[in-house]
Design a protein around this motif. Structure first.
Motif, mmCIF file in Angstrom:
data_model
loop_
_atom_site.group_PDB
_atom_site.id
_atom_site.type_symbol
_atom_site.label_atom_id
_atom_site.label_comp_id
_atom_site.label_asym_id
_atom_site.label_seq_id
_atom_site.Cartn_x
_atom_site.Cartn_y
_atom_site.Cartn_z
ATOM 1 N N GLU A 32 -11.482 39.168 6.168
ATOM 2 C CA GLU A 32 -10.744 39.790 5.060
ATOM 3 C C GLU A 32 -9.952 41.014 5.531
ATOM 4 O OE1 GLU A 32 -10.377 38.067 2.322
ATOM 5 O OE2 GLU A 32 -11.789 36.648 3.208
ATOM 6 N N GLU A 33 -10.532 41.787 6.434
ATOM 7 C CA GLU A 33 -9.817 42.949 6.972
ATOM 8 C C GLU A 33 -8.573 42.488 7.737
ATOM 9 O OE1 GLU A 33 -11.632 46.767 8.745
ATOM 10 O OE2 GLU A 33 -11.217 45.505 10.491
ATOM 11 N N GLY A 36 -5.838 41.039 5.354
ATOM 12 C CA GLY A 36 -5.194 42.069 4.554
ATOM 13 C C GLY A 36 -3.986 42.706 5.215
ATOM 14 N N SER A 59 -5.216 32.137 6.471
ATOM 15 C CA SER A 59 -6.561 32.406 5.937
ATOM 16 C C SER A 59 -7.535 31.283 6.271
ATOM 17 C CB SER A 59 -6.506 32.595 4.421
ATOM 18 O OG SER A 59 -5.780 33.745 4.087
ATOM 19 N N ARG A 63 -10.729 32.013 8.636
ATOM 20 C CA ARG A 63 -12.084 31.905 8.086
ATOM 21 C C ARG A 63 -12.935 30.885 8.848
ATOM 22 N NH1 ARG A 63 -9.223 32.926 2.933
ATOM 23 N NH2 ARG A 63 -9.819 35.038 2.355
#
Length: 145
Positions: A32-33, A36, A59, A63
């Protein structure tokens, strides 16, 4: 120092902070960091040549790849900005030196894991006062240059 030079230096420092965040997110396997930092329409080409278009594809790949991709293999990464070229005041091409190591900082000497030095190129755009990753290519150094 002129106002333009001061602005450029402040932007270079902000760009270096984005690269430091990429390093931190990869070292600590924090998808997520990392995610972003991107614009929604960004594109990324992995070190293996996989082309990812848009934050949704970036993403999905991140992930899958990031959790277990570094610490899980006993690896760490260090990134250093080596050159910033301002294409416009709000667009920059950023050359990065990327070095992999074992968690203790020693060089990677494992036949199962081969990580040569990388030489990523990050194109960044400044929007609403924030530098964002827009078009990135992660390239492995194979000839020592």
């Amino acid at each position: 120092m002129t106002a333009a030079e001061q602005t450029d230096q402040a932007d270079v420092e902000a760009i270096k902070q984005v690269v430091a965040t990429v390093e931190h997110a990869q070292r600590n396997e924090l998808p997520e960091e990392f995610l972003g930092l991107f614009r929604a329409d960004a594109m990324w080409t992995t070190g293996g040549g996989k082309r990812l278009f848009g934050l949704e594809e970036i993403s999905a790949f991140t992930r899958q790849a990031l959790p277990g991709g570094m610490k899980g293999k006993g690896l760490s990464v260090a990134m250093e900005v080596t050159h910033v070229l301002f294409i416009r005041v709000d667009v920059a091409a950023v050359k990065v030196r990327q070095q992999y190591s074992n968690l203790d900082g020693s060089l990677v000497h494992n036949q199962d894991i081969v990580f040569n030095e990388g030489t990523p190129l990050f194109v960044m755009a400044k929007e609403d006062g924030q530098w964002r990753l827009v078009a990135c290519q992660n390239t492995e150094v194979v000839d020592g240059s």
